[in-house]
Enzyme design. Structure first.
Site, PDB file in Angstrom:
ATOM      1  CE  LYS A  12      -1.747   1.899   3.859  1.00 56.09           C
ATOM      2  NZ  LYS A  12      -1.847   3.371   3.925  1.00 56.09           N
ATOM      3  CG  ASN A  13       2.590   2.567   3.531  1.00 58.07           C
ATOM      4  OD1 ASN A  13       1.480   3.086   3.427  1.00 58.07           O
ATOM      5  ND2 ASN A  13       3.054   2.090   4.671  1.00 58.07           N
ATOM      6  CB  CYS A  70      -4.737   6.408  10.865  1.00 54.32           C
ATOM      7  SG  CYS A  70      -5.210   4.893  10.030  1.00 54.32           S
ATOM      8  NE  ARG A 118      -0.551  10.253  10.017  1.00 53.39           N
ATOM      9  CZ  ARG A 118      -0.956   9.178   9.350  1.00 53.39           C
ATOM     10  NH1 ARG A 118      -0.089   8.259   9.013  1.00 53.39           N
ATOM     11  NH2 ARG A 118      -2.206   9.015   9.022  1.00 53.39           N
ATOM     12  CG  ASP A 159       3.054   1.585   9.383  1.00 53.14           C
ATOM     13  OD1 ASP A 159       2.562   2.405  10.183  1.00 53.14           O
ATOM     14  OD2 ASP A 159       3.111   1.797   8.160  1.00 53.14           O
ATOM     15  NE  ARG A 179      -7.223   4.485   5.423  1.00 54.03           N
ATOM     16  CZ  ARG A 179      -6.160   4.828   6.151  1.00 54.03           C
ATOM     17  NH1 ARG A 179      -6.104   4.485   7.429  1.00 54.03           N
ATOM     18  NH2 ARG A 179      -5.171   5.498   5.626  1.00 54.03           N
TER      19      ARG A 179
END
Length: 421
Positions: A22-23, A120, A125, A308, A400
């Site tokens: 995903k990232n 999230c 951030r 993560d 997600r």
């Protein structure tokens, strides 16, 4: 709203295929906006965040299509000569990574209007590093009515040092610098494998980027880039989650496609807990130990232990024979899963950025609620180990970042199902 129900106590055994990261997929999708034409990305996970970004592309005027059959993991993106350079609030609020379109749009079209991002609830951030860097490249930045507006007739290469390491900041500025005039040097840049993967794709499009995977990036701007066909790297966080699941259930799981060089810090910590982790020709295998040993972890930027994976490893430490200390240095609100683990019988005390985890013999199934993406995965793992039934609510967070997680775990022997309300 969907729920996931887990009946704990099953030992996980078998093989599971890791999906694309995903990232890596999100910044690489944003990167195709730098070049007009038809692009194709392969090994793209079918995730809520990916679908959200594709919806944003459609609103901006780019056409996207996911393949079928043997090409079901591929997405084709047709980028027109002109796009509507605006990312509206209704989409950006659900996913922070939407801000990654800012750099490509202002570099190619000379302007961009992007809503301040959401995502999230694991910390502030801020995107100040993105904005400072774009200003250093010559963009004029204004903040009005919840939107970032960036304008530049032509970005110009410059030297920029990040105040703090920022993965998405590095990716945004690297993409913008590809079409800037002259040389850009980014110092204190993020070194994550996903940043390196984006650089490889941009170079395949004709960019001139050196130093990806190190703290110093050099980008020599070019006049234009060309369409690309490129694969997405395997998801090291999904792979790590399955490795922890194997260790947690005293299982034996081969995660096919996982790259051990992307997970060295996690593998080291899993071995410290007694698990046997080995690199094989087609992936990484984890064999859980009969007795789980305590160990301390501290989250850091890559190549340190990834934030993560903090919540997932905390589940493993919660049933270790002894006490462990978990220090979170990346996000200030990333212990929200602790309250839910405590409902399942975990003994965890928080003192600022540190969580003291005292191992208990076992966890007990309970109704719990996910607060963010990795907390969702953490609670699923806890349910695998717990006695009785665990019901996890708000699993839209899980969707997600994990592709068909319940199906993959079921294939390894877990008793898990999704209930659609």
């Amino acid at each position: 709203m969907d729920r996931i129900i887990v009946e704990g106590g099953q030992r996980l055994v078998g093989e599971v295929e890791v999906s694309g990261a995903k990232n890596a997929a999100l910044p690489m999708l944003a990167g195709v906006l730098l070049a007009e034409g038809r692009h194709r990305l392969r090994n793209v996970p079918d995730l809520a965040d990916v679908r959200t970004l594709c919806k944003l592309f459609e609103i901006m005027g780019a056409r996207t299509q996911r393949g079928e059959g043997a090409l079901a993991d591929a997405i084709t993106i047709d980028v027109d000569a002109s796009l509507t350079p605006e990312a509206p609030y209704d989409l950006v609020r659900t996913m922070r990574a939407s801000v990654l379109v800012l750099g490509p749009l202002v570099a190619r079209l000379g302007r961009a209007r992007v809503s301040l991002p959401g995502g999230c609830a694991i910390g502030a951030r801020p995107i100040d590093q993105h904005l400072k860097g774009l200003e250093r490249l010559g963009a004029e930045i204004t903040l009005e009515h919840g939107y970032v507006e960036a304008r530049a007739k032509k970005l110009v290469g410059a030297k920029f040092t990040f105040d703090v390491v920022s993965v998405t900041g590095t990716e945004n500025l690297m993409m913008a610098a590809c079409l800037a005039e002259g040389r850009t040097i980014l110092e204190n840049a993020a070194c994550e494998p996903e940043v390196e993967a984006l650089a490889h794709m941009l170079n395949a499009m004709g960019a001139r980027i050196r130093g990806a995977g190190t703290p110093a990036l050099t980008i020599d701007g070019v006049r234009s880039l060309r369409p690309v066909e490129h694969p997405i790297i395997p998801d090291r966080i999904e792979a790590g989650t399955f490795l922890v699941a194997a260790a947690l259930t005293q299982g034996d799981v081969l995660v096919k496609g996982a790259l051990p060089e992307h997970m060295e810090a996690l593998i080291q910590k899993l071995r410290a807990t007694g698990a046997r982790v080995t690199a094989e020709q087609d992936g990484v295998r984890c064999q859980g130990a009969d007795v789980i040993l305590p160990t301390d972890i501290k989250t850091l930027a890559h190549p340190g232990f990834p934030t993560d994976m903090q919540a997932q490893l905390m589940v493993l430490l919660s049933v270790a024979k002894g006490s462990s200390m978990v220090t979170e240095t990346v996000f200030e609100n990333r212990f929200m899963h602790v309250l839910e683990l405590s409902r399942m019988g975990a003994d965890i005390r928080i003192d600022g950025k540190v969580a003291l985890v005292k191992g208990v013999p076992n966890l007990s199934g309970a109704p719990v609620m996910a607060t963010d993406l990795r907390a969702s995965a953490c609670l699923v793992l806890a349910g695998l180990r717990a006695r009785g039934q665990t019901e996890i609510r708000r699993v839209y967070h899980l969707d997600r970042g994990y592709e068909r997680m319940e199906e993959k775990l079921s294939g390894l022997g877990a008793r898990i199902e999704r209930v659609r309300d």
